[in-house]
Each structure stands twice: as structure tokens, then as C-alpha cells.
Motif scaffolding. Structure first.
Motif, PDB file in Angstrom:
ATOM      1  N   ALA A  86      -3.170   5.316   9.358  1.00 26.75           N
ATOM      2  CA  ALA A  86      -3.579   3.916   8.605  1.00 26.75           C
ATOM      3  C   ALA A  86      -2.086   3.122   8.784  1.00 26.75           C
ATOM      4  CB  ALA A  86      -4.151   4.145   7.392  1.00 26.75           C
ATOM      5  N   GLY A  87      -1.001   3.743   9.022  1.00 31.61           N
ATOM      6  CA  GLY A  87       0.009   3.265   8.921  1.00 31.61           C
ATOM      7  C   GLY A  87       0.736   3.077   7.354  1.00 31.61           C
ATOM      8  N   ALA A 105       0.690  -1.185  -0.125  1.00 35.19           N
ATOM      9  CA  ALA A 105      -0.082  -0.073   0.071  1.00 35.19           C
ATOM     10  C   ALA A 105       0.968   1.314  -0.143  1.00 35.19           C
ATOM     11  CB  ALA A 105      -0.989   0.056   1.149  1.00 35.19           C
ATOM     12  N   ALA A 106       0.489   2.249  -0.769  1.00 30.41           N
ATOM     13  CA  ALA A 106       1.102   3.687  -0.577  1.00 30.41           C
ATOM     14  C   ALA A 106       0.000   4.745  -0.689  1.00 30.41           C
ATOM     15  CB  ALA A 106       2.089   3.730  -1.763  1.00 30.41           C
ATOM     16  N   GLN A 153       5.968  -1.225  -0.350  1.00 38.68           N
ATOM     17  CA  GLN A 153       5.770  -2.129   0.879  1.00 38.68           C
ATOM     18  C   GLN A 153       4.597  -2.434   1.594  1.00 38.68           C
ATOM     19  OE1 GLN A 153       7.897   1.046   3.590  1.00 38.68           O
ATOM     20  NE2 GLN A 153       6.491   0.280   5.045  1.00 38.68           N
ATOM     21  N   SER A 154       4.729  -3.601   2.012  1.00 41.12           N
ATOM     22  CA  SER A 154       3.310  -4.171   2.835  1.00 41.12           C
ATOM     23  C   SER A 154       3.030  -3.508   3.860  1.00 41.12           C
ATOM     24  CB  SER A 154       3.579  -5.705   2.692  1.00 41.12           C
ATOM     25  OG  SER A 154       3.712  -6.212   1.741  1.00 41.12           O
ATOM     26  N   VAL A 155       1.636  -3.416   4.249  1.00 41.17           N
ATOM     27  CA  VAL A 155       1.246  -2.826   5.352  1.00 41.17           C
ATOM     28  C   VAL A 155       0.039  -3.642   6.000  1.00 41.17           C
ATOM     29  CG1 VAL A 155      -0.139  -0.745   6.298  1.00 41.17           C
ATOM     30  CG2 VAL A 155       1.513  -0.385   4.414  1.00 41.17           C
ATOM     31  N   SER A 156       0.278  -3.663   7.176  1.00 40.79           N
ATOM     32  CA  SER A 156      -0.768  -4.643   8.064  1.00 40.79           C
ATOM     33  C   SER A 156      -1.919  -3.681   8.494  1.00 40.79           C
ATOM     34  CB  SER A 156      -0.244  -5.195   9.259  1.00 40.79           C
ATOM     35  OG  SER A 156       0.828  -6.221   8.753  1.00 40.79           O
ATOM     36  N   GLY A 199      12.812  17.544   2.828  1.00 40.18           N
ATOM     37  CA  GLY A 199      11.997  18.260   3.541  1.00 40.18           C
ATOM     38  C   GLY A 199      10.751  17.350   3.984  1.00 40.18           C
ATOM     39  N   LEU A 200      10.096  16.879   2.723  1.00 38.08           N
ATOM     40  CA  LEU A 200       8.951  16.184   2.759  1.00 38.08           C
ATOM     41  C   LEU A 200       9.069  14.777   3.790  1.00 38.08           C
ATOM     42  CD1 LEU A 200       7.528  16.023  -0.561  1.00 38.08           C
ATOM     43  CD2 LEU A 200       6.586  17.471   0.939  1.00 38.08           C
ATOM     44  N   ALA A 201      10.195  14.234   3.816  1.00 41.39           N
ATOM     45  CA  ALA A 201      10.577  13.101   4.312  1.00 41.39           C
ATOM     46  C   ALA A 201      10.892  13.238   5.796  1.00 41.39           C
ATOM     47  CB  ALA A 201      11.651  12.319   3.867  1.00 41.39           C
ATOM     48  N   SER A 202      11.484  14.442   6.117  1.00 40.22           N
ATOM     49  CA  SER A 202      11.721  14.891   7.497  1.00 40.22           C
ATOM     50  C   SER A 202      10.809  15.821   8.244  1.00 40.22           C
ATOM     51  CB  SER A 202      13.315  15.327   7.632  1.00 40.22           C
ATOM     52  OG  SER A 202      13.145  16.564   6.666  1.00 40.22           O
ATOM     53  N   TYR A 203       9.736  16.328   7.823  1.00 39.25           N
ATOM     54  CA  TYR A 203       9.008  17.112   8.395  1.00 39.25           C
ATOM     55  C   TYR A 203       8.345  16.554   9.183  1.00 39.25           C
ATOM     56  CZ  TYR A 203       5.688  21.115   8.842  1.00 39.25           C
ATOM     57  OH  TYR A 203       4.881  22.242   9.246  1.00 39.25           O
ATOM     58  N   ARG A 204       7.878  15.389   9.484  1.00 39.61           N
ATOM     59  CA  ARG A 204       7.061  14.906  10.520  1.00 39.61           C
ATOM     60  C   ARG A 204       7.792  13.462  10.952  1.00 39.61           C
ATOM     61  NH1 ARG A 204       0.496  14.960  10.513  1.00 39.61           N
ATOM     62  NH2 ARG A 204       1.045  13.236  11.720  1.00 39.61           N
ATOM     63  N   ASP A 205       8.086  13.435  12.203  1.00 39.56           N
ATOM     64  CA  ASP A 205       8.783  11.945  12.660  1.00 39.56           C
ATOM     65  C   ASP A 205       8.018  10.823  12.591  1.00 39.56           C
ATOM     66  OD1 ASP A 205      11.168  13.575  13.127  1.00 39.56           O
ATOM     67  OD2 ASP A 205      10.625  13.669  15.314  1.00 39.56           O
ATOM     68  N   ASP A 206       6.696  10.895  12.560  1.00 41.37           N
ATOM     69  CA  ASP A 206       5.665   9.806  12.664  1.00 41.37           C
ATOM     70  C   ASP A 206       5.319   9.413  11.229  1.00 41.37           C
ATOM     71  OD1 ASP A 206       4.255  12.190  11.928  1.00 41.37           O
ATOM     72  OD2 ASP A 206       2.464  11.693  13.622  1.00 41.37           O
TER      73      ASP A 206
END
Length: 454
Positions: free
Chosen positions: A113-114, A11-12, A222-225, A136-143
């Protein structure tokens, strides 16, 4: 006890730094690419939108539902994804606006949704700076997980190489999509042209899918549960109610989830075309959804038998829900983009006109003693009418939103409701029992005409 759904699937969430980066067509092309490879693909759309889902549905071959934690609710977001994961080989979610825009944002849904976010970045006019945007997009939020990005509108192989060289550590360039005629779709004032109006849409999608495959974008994410409890069944609040739903080129803005809610509450639905049909089906209530009646004003006016049938239904006091374009068609006069006037259905006095400037945009709700109906508004229409609104919807900011008009069984507004947020309110509308309280944001509202002021 509610059924618990569990499944793991690639999922993405396809997003972007902002609107206009090309994420809609890339999402559709990815769906078609994997569908053509024999995979079962489910696509969702973040936020309120009718036009992108039409394209995405044709690309994937499956209905496209909304996911928006405030409008649909967080539990419904989790459940729809978990339900889709039971049968899909791939789940894609198209974001809205920029990745972090809005409350909630596409990023909020991805975290809820993870799902990893996969930004599409327009590389036009950039080289190594592309990597800074990705970082910037990748590091803006840690979660939030952002492991890879897609470059769009890449000019050449050399341009793609420069983008690759500038990528920061920890973020991968999944692929570079070239500037190509296949990577465009026609648009008009509310967004993409409706899928049903594009006779060559399948060929366009296949060609766009081929462009993505050539760019190396055929790898699964990548797969998501996913895990969620199924919702409790809705009560039969519309048992025995037969609802006529307008659906054609003029009236097409319908969430599949809203149709599901009506059926789950016991309603029987019959679709009809105000453009082509000469009579209404035998129904207890009508739903005139949004769409493009302003593009079909002459044809609607010339179908006098249908106009008479709708007026007779209204005169009998039977329920009608008219949303946005449906509201515009209910006025005495409908003015199109060329300022040409056409006769509307004449259920309400005054005229509706198409404007070049956006008149209303954003998430809104209608608070009633029976529940809070959540939804949104997005329109280029304005009204001139002597009617006083019964009530106003409310913006997320707490300020006054769209006027809601009532006349006998008619409930009409530019506001689009998401039915599962308040099933009792929806049932009351179609049963003819809806009585909005006269709540206004200030005393001046009591003396206003019904002129649209969103």
C-alpha cells in the motif's frame, strides 16, 4: 469501465516487534486523539481479528475493515484504502503480531500500500538497546519505510532521555508513552474483552488519548497517495433471500465486509439475539457467527423458545451457517470453562467444550468447484461427536485444517470464511445448495470421528 479512486492523506501502519507491545491500545488512542481534534479518522486491521476492530471502531467512530493480502486479496486492500482516503483526514492500520511475522506479514501490506510502518516498541527493561531494536526494524527490508518509532511503557523522563540518546541516525523517536493505568484494557482467552461489554470504554479511550497527547503523539504522519479501481458489482446471487443474523454478546464475530457482500448479492438481513429474543424473525436462512457462547451457556439453554425455533428451522431443512462459536452452540451439549454442561441447540450430536489451550490458529481456505473460500481459524474449543466431516479446510501449508460438518441445510465448522473471496460458495450456503466434496488429506480421515484435531 471501473471507477479509479485517487487521494492523498496522512497514513501509518502501527506495528511492533511482536505481540504484547501495546500497539492495539496505542492505535485506538491515536484514533481517538485525532477524532477529538475534529479529524475524520479511518482505521483498518491487518489480518483476521474481531475484537480489536470493535475497540478501534468505537475509538474512531467509523467501521473497521480487514486488510490481509492473502485473505481479502491485494486488489481489495488497495481499493479499501483508496476509498477511505476519499473522505478521511487520517488513515491508521493496526498490524498483527510482529512487523515481519506471517505470510503475508504486516510489512508486506505496508509495502503493497506504500504506507510507512510506525513500530510501537515496549521499552520496559531497556535503555540504549531500544535504538538497536529500532534500527533492526528500520533496516531489515529495503522496500519498507520506517522513519520513526513509538516507545511504550516508559518509566520516567530520564528513561525517555536515554531512549532518545540511543536512537540511530535516520530513525526518529516520535514519542515516549509512560506507564499509565489508562494504557490497558481487560482481556480474556480470545483477546480483548468486547467493546460492548465495557461500559466505560469511551472514558478509557479519552484518557488514553490524553496520555498520548501529553507524550507529543498528536502530530500527523506523512501523507500517502492511494490509487485503486473500484471492484465490479457482485451478481444478485441472493436476490430475495432473507437471512437472520445472530448478533449479541454471545455471537458477535462478524466482519462488516461479510455483511456488505450479503447485501450486495441481494440478501435482506435481519439481526436477532439468541440470548434475549423469544422467536426467530421470518427468514429463509440463518447465520450463527462466532463469539462467546461458552460464556453464556446457561442463558442460551434457558431461552427454550429460541432453541425450539432454531431446531424447527433446521428440521425444515432450511440453510444455517454456523461458524466457530456458532458450531459450538449447535452441539447437543456445551461445556463452559468451569466444566459445567449446558444444553446446546441440539442440531448436531455430541458436545463442544472450552479448553485452556489454543486448539486452532492460522489462515485457511475451503476449496470447492465454485471457488476457494479463504479465511482463518482461531479457537479454544474442541468437539466430541460421532459425525464424520464432509470435508476439511486446508491450511496455508497445504495440510488438513478444520472439519466441515453438514446436516440437511446446516454447514458448521470452526473455520471463519471471508465472503468476498468466493461469493458463489457463500450464496450456495445461504440458498441451501452447498454440497462440499468429500475431499480428505489422507485415507485415515475417512475413518475418523469428528473429534477436533486442529
Amino acid at each position: 469501465m471501473a471507477t479509479l479512486l485517487n487521494a492523498t492523506v496522512p497514513a501509518a501502519l502501527i506495528s511492533a516487534p511482536g505481540s504484547g507491545q501495546g500497539k492495539s491500545l496505542i492505535t485506538a488512542a491515536l484514533a481517538r486523539l485525532h477524532r477529538n481534534a475534529g479529524r475524520r479518522v479511518r482505521v483498518f486491521k491487518f489480518g483476521p481479528d474481531y475484537l480489536d476492530p470493535m475497540i478501534l471502531e468505537q475509538a474512531s467512530g467509523a467501521p473497521v475493515y480487514q486488510l490481509q493480502p492473502w485473505m481479502t486479496g491485494e486488489d481489495e486492500c488497495r481499493w479499501r484504502l483508496a476509498q477511505a482516503a476519499q473522505e478521511a483526514d487520517l488513515i491508521l492500520v493496526e498490524g498483527a503480531m510482529g512487523l515481519f511475522d506471517g505470510t503475508p506479514s504486516s510489512a508486506d501490506l505496508a509495502v503493497l500500500a506504500g504506507i510507512p510502518a510506525l513500530p510501537v516498541i515496549d521499552a520496559w527493561g531497556m535503555a540504549q538497546t531500544f535504538g538497536a531494536v529500532a534500527l533492526g526494524l528500520a533496516s531489515y527490508r529495503d522496500d519498507l519505510v520506517v522513519n520513526e518509532v513509538i516507545a511504550n511503557r516508559v518509566a520516567s523522563q530520564r528513561h525517555g532521555d536515554l531512549l532518545q540518546e540511543g536512537m540511530p541516525a535516520g530513525v526518529t523517536l516520535l514519542g515516549s508513552v509512560p506507564r499509565h493505568p489508562a494504557m490497558t484494557l481487560p482481556e480474556r482467552h480470545l483477546g480483548l474483552v468486547q467493546a460492548s461489554e465495557l461500559a466505560d470504554l469511551d472514558a478509557r479511550l479519552d484518557e488514553a488519548a490524553a496520555v498520548l497527547q501529553e507524550a507529543g503523539l498528536d502530530r500527523l504522519p506523512q501523507s500517502v497517495s492511494f490509487s485503486a479501481a473500484a471492484p465490479e458489482p457482485l451478481p444478485p446471487l441472493l436476490e430475495g433471500c432473507h437471512i437472520g443474523v445472530a448478533r449479541d454478546a454471545a455471537f458477535a464475530f462478524i466482519y462488516p465486509a461479510n455483511l456488505d457482500v450479503l447485501r450486495q448479492m441481494g440478501a435482506t438481513l435481519t439481526f436477532f439475539s439468541p440470548l434475549q429474543d423469544a422467536a426467530l424473525p421470518q427468514v429463509d436462512a440463518l447465520w450463527l457467527p462466532g463469539g462467546y457462547p461458552e460464556l453464556h451457556g446457561e442463558a442460551l439453554a434457558m431461552n427454550t423458545l429460541m432453541g425450539d425455533a432454531i431446531r424447527d428451522h433446521h428440521a425444515a431443512g432450511k440453510p444455517i451457517l454456523a461458524e466457530c462459536g456458532g458450531l459450538m452452540s449447535c452441539m447437543a451439549t456445551l461445556v463452559d470453562g468451569d466444566e459445567k454442561r449446558h444444553a446446546g441447540f441440539g442440531l448436531l450430536p455430541g458436545e463442544a467444550a472450552l479448553t485452556k489451550k489454543l486448539q486452532g490458529l492460522g489462515m485457511q481456505s475451503l476449496a470447492t468447484p465454485q471457488g476457494e473460500l479463504r479465511g482463518h481459524t482461531f479457537h479454544h474449543g474442541c468437539l466430541s461427536t460421532p459425525l464424520t466431516p464432509t470435508v476439511f479446510s486446508q491450511k496455508q501449508t497445504g495440510t488438513e485444517g478444520e472439519p466441515i460438518y453438514q446436516d440437511q441445510g446446516l454447514v458448521a465448522s470452526f473455520f471463519h470464511g471471508y465472503f468476498s473471496s468466493a461469493p458463489q460458495v457463500v450464496a450456495d450456503i445461504f440458498n441451501g445448495h452447498f454440497r462440499a466434496e468429500a475431499i480428505f488429506s489422507d485415507q485415515d480421515s475417512l475413518s475418523r470421528t469428528g473429534d477436533d484435531h486442529a
